[in-house]
Write a protein that holds these residues in place. Structure first.
Motif, PDB file in Angstrom:
ATOM      1  N   SER A  85       4.588  20.370  -2.601  1.00 44.76           N
ATOM      2  CA  SER A  85       5.263  19.042  -3.965  1.00 44.76           C
ATOM      3  C   SER A  85       6.186  18.559  -3.001  1.00 44.76           C
ATOM      4  O   SER A  85       7.699  18.276  -2.050  1.00 44.76           O
ATOM      5  CB  SER A  85       6.306  19.643  -4.716  1.00 44.76           C
ATOM      6  OG  SER A  85       5.463  20.495  -5.212  1.00 44.76           O
ATOM      7  N   ALA A  86       5.682  16.966  -2.483  1.00 46.05           N
ATOM      8  CA  ALA A  86       6.608  16.648  -1.130  1.00 46.05           C
ATOM      9  C   ALA A  86       5.747  14.798  -1.532  1.00 46.05           C
ATOM     10  O   ALA A  86       4.952  14.710  -2.218  1.00 46.05           O
ATOM     11  CB  ALA A  86       6.435  17.106  -0.293  1.00 46.05           C
ATOM     12  N   THR A  87       6.386  14.172  -1.071  1.00 41.18           N
ATOM     13  CA  THR A  87       6.196  12.275  -0.619  1.00 41.18           C
ATOM     14  C   THR A  87       5.214  12.607   0.655  1.00 41.18           C
ATOM     15  O   THR A  87       5.543  12.630   1.465  1.00 41.18           O
ATOM     16  CB  THR A  87       6.772  11.426  -1.173  1.00 41.18           C
ATOM     17  OG1 THR A  87       7.453  11.352  -2.338  1.00 41.18           O
ATOM     18  CG2 THR A  87       6.592  10.621  -0.953  1.00 41.18           C
ATOM     19  N   TYR A  88       3.873  11.579  -0.049  1.00 37.12           N
ATOM     20  CA  TYR A  88       3.605  11.488   1.914  1.00 37.12           C
ATOM     21  C   TYR A  88       2.756  10.849   1.915  1.00 37.12           C
ATOM     22  O   TYR A  88       2.781   9.557   1.111  1.00 37.12           O
ATOM     23  CB  TYR A  88       1.374  12.573   0.898  1.00 37.12           C
ATOM     24  CG  TYR A  88       1.715  13.875   1.341  1.00 37.12           C
ATOM     25  CD1 TYR A  88       1.899  14.347   0.230  1.00 37.12           C
ATOM     26  CD2 TYR A  88       1.737  14.983   2.061  1.00 37.12           C
ATOM     27  CE1 TYR A  88       2.562  15.824  -0.022  1.00 37.12           C
ATOM     28  CE2 TYR A  88       1.704  16.194   2.066  1.00 37.12           C
ATOM     29  CZ  TYR A  88       1.900  16.861   0.980  1.00 37.12           C
ATOM     30  OH  TYR A  88       2.175  18.441   1.263  1.00 37.12           O
ATOM     31  N   PHE A  89       3.080  10.181   3.510  1.00 36.59           N
ATOM     32  CA  PHE A  89       2.422   7.958   3.838  1.00 36.59           C
ATOM     33  C   PHE A  89       1.262   8.392   4.191  1.00 36.59           C
ATOM     34  O   PHE A  89       1.742   9.562   5.571  1.00 36.59           O
ATOM     35  CB  PHE A  89       3.444   8.079   4.468  1.00 36.59           C
ATOM     36  CG  PHE A  89       4.889   7.746   3.276  1.00 36.59           C
ATOM     37  CD1 PHE A  89       5.647   8.966   3.237  1.00 36.59           C
ATOM     38  CD2 PHE A  89       5.209   6.742   2.338  1.00 36.59           C
ATOM     39  CE1 PHE A  89       7.167   8.678   2.194  1.00 36.59           C
ATOM     40  CE2 PHE A  89       6.338   6.896   2.003  1.00 36.59           C
ATOM     41  CZ  PHE A  89       7.604   7.470   1.381  1.00 36.59           C
ATOM     42  N   CYS A  90       0.824   7.680   4.318  1.00 31.52           N
ATOM     43  CA  CYS A  90      -0.149   7.478   5.427  1.00 31.52           C
ATOM     44  C   CYS A  90       0.240   6.648   6.120  1.00 31.52           C
ATOM     45  O   CYS A  90       0.973   5.436   5.716  1.00 31.52           O
ATOM     46  CB  CYS A  90      -2.004   6.662   4.630  1.00 31.52           C
ATOM     47  SG  CYS A  90      -2.265   5.295   4.113  1.00 31.52           S
ATOM     48  N   ALA A  91      -0.640   6.397   7.289  1.00 33.95           N
ATOM     49  CA  ALA A  91      -0.087   5.367   8.386  1.00 33.95           C
ATOM     50  C   ALA A  91      -0.934   4.812   9.315  1.00 33.95           C
ATOM     51  O   ALA A  91      -2.088   5.429   9.071  1.00 33.95           O
ATOM     52  CB  ALA A  91       1.679   5.575   8.810  1.00 33.95           C
ATOM     53  N   ALA A  92      -0.613   3.882  10.355  1.00 34.09           N
ATOM     54  CA  ALA A  92      -1.905   3.522  11.418  1.00 34.09           C
ATOM     55  C   ALA A  92      -0.874   2.768  12.027  1.00 34.09           C
ATOM     56  O   ALA A  92      -0.100   2.081  11.862  1.00 34.09           O
ATOM     57  CB  ALA A  92      -2.488   2.087  10.263  1.00 34.09           C
TER      58      ALA A  92
END
Lengths: 112, 115
Positions: A85-92
């Motif tokens: 349980s957490a916040t997930y960020f994608c990036a590029a």
């Protein structure tokens, strides 16, 4: 061109389920796609990353699937646990300009 | 140090005052980033320093915001005449830019509250 779109905004999954978080990008110059995990009160930390020469990458229970033609990539978490349980960020980012462009984040909750 | 260090961890300031936020990157990292994270929101890019190149300031929201990086190491983000909408967590990150793995390491952030 620099935008990375992420969905869903929030996600609740039963323990053991497989949450899937999706991201889409526009800039075809992007060639590095990391996922970051952030716990409350902490800075984001790299979880797993992929380059477009492969369609899938696995590290432990975490898998990135990459579709270059659709300009989409996704994170799958196998056998999810409450500790995920957490916040997930994608990036590029792209070679020659390593500035990371982040998605808007997904707040994931794994319920026991 | 072992990781990216930011100070202060929390800052409460009155509207109209200037604030300075500090970032100590991982030793040897040539790239340094500042991001802003509003409550429950994503990461908003502010500024990016890469070696001796001119910084990418394209994310700074107004001319009240400025940043510098002295000697290729420590960075300071300055917000002048703070406004309530500046309240957020300001995150700093650094990376080594090996060309293979451009992992960015984040600090724990400075929580800024403008009252």
């Amino acid at each position: 061109q620099q935008q990375v779109k992420q969905s869903p905004q929030s996600l609740i999954v039963q323990k053991g389920g497989i949450p899937i978080i999706n991201c889409a990008y526009e800039n075809t110059a992007f060639d590095y796609f990391p996922w970051y995990q952030q716990f409350p009160g902490k800075g984001p930390a790299l979880l797993i990353a992929i380059r477009p020469d492969v369609s899938e990458k696995k590290e432990g229970r975490f898998t990135i699937s990459f579709n270059k033609s659709a300009k989409q990539f996704s994170l799958h978490i196998m056998d999810s646990q409450p500790g995920d349980s957490a916040t997930y960020f994608c990036a590029a980012s792209y070679s020659g300009n390593e500035k990371l462009t982040f998605g808007t984040g997904t707040r994931l909750t794994i319920i026991p | 140090g072992a990781g990216v260090s930011q100070s202060p961890s929390n800052k409460v300031t009155e509207k109209g005052k200037d604030v300075e936020l500090r970032c100590d990157p991982i030793s040897g990292h040539t790239a340094l980033y500042w991001y802003r994270q509003s409550l429950g929101q994503g990461l908003e890019f502010l500024i990016y320093f890469q070696g001796n190149s001119a910084p990418d300031k394209s994310g700074l929201p107004s001319d009240r915001f400025s940043a510098e990086r002295t000697g290729g190491s420590v960075s300071t983000l300055t917000i002048q005449r703070t406004q309530q909408e500046d309240s957020a967590v300001y995150l700093c990150a650094s990376s080594s830019l090996t060309g293979i793995n451009t992992e960015a390491f984040f600090g724990q952030g400075t929580r800024l509250t403008v009252v």
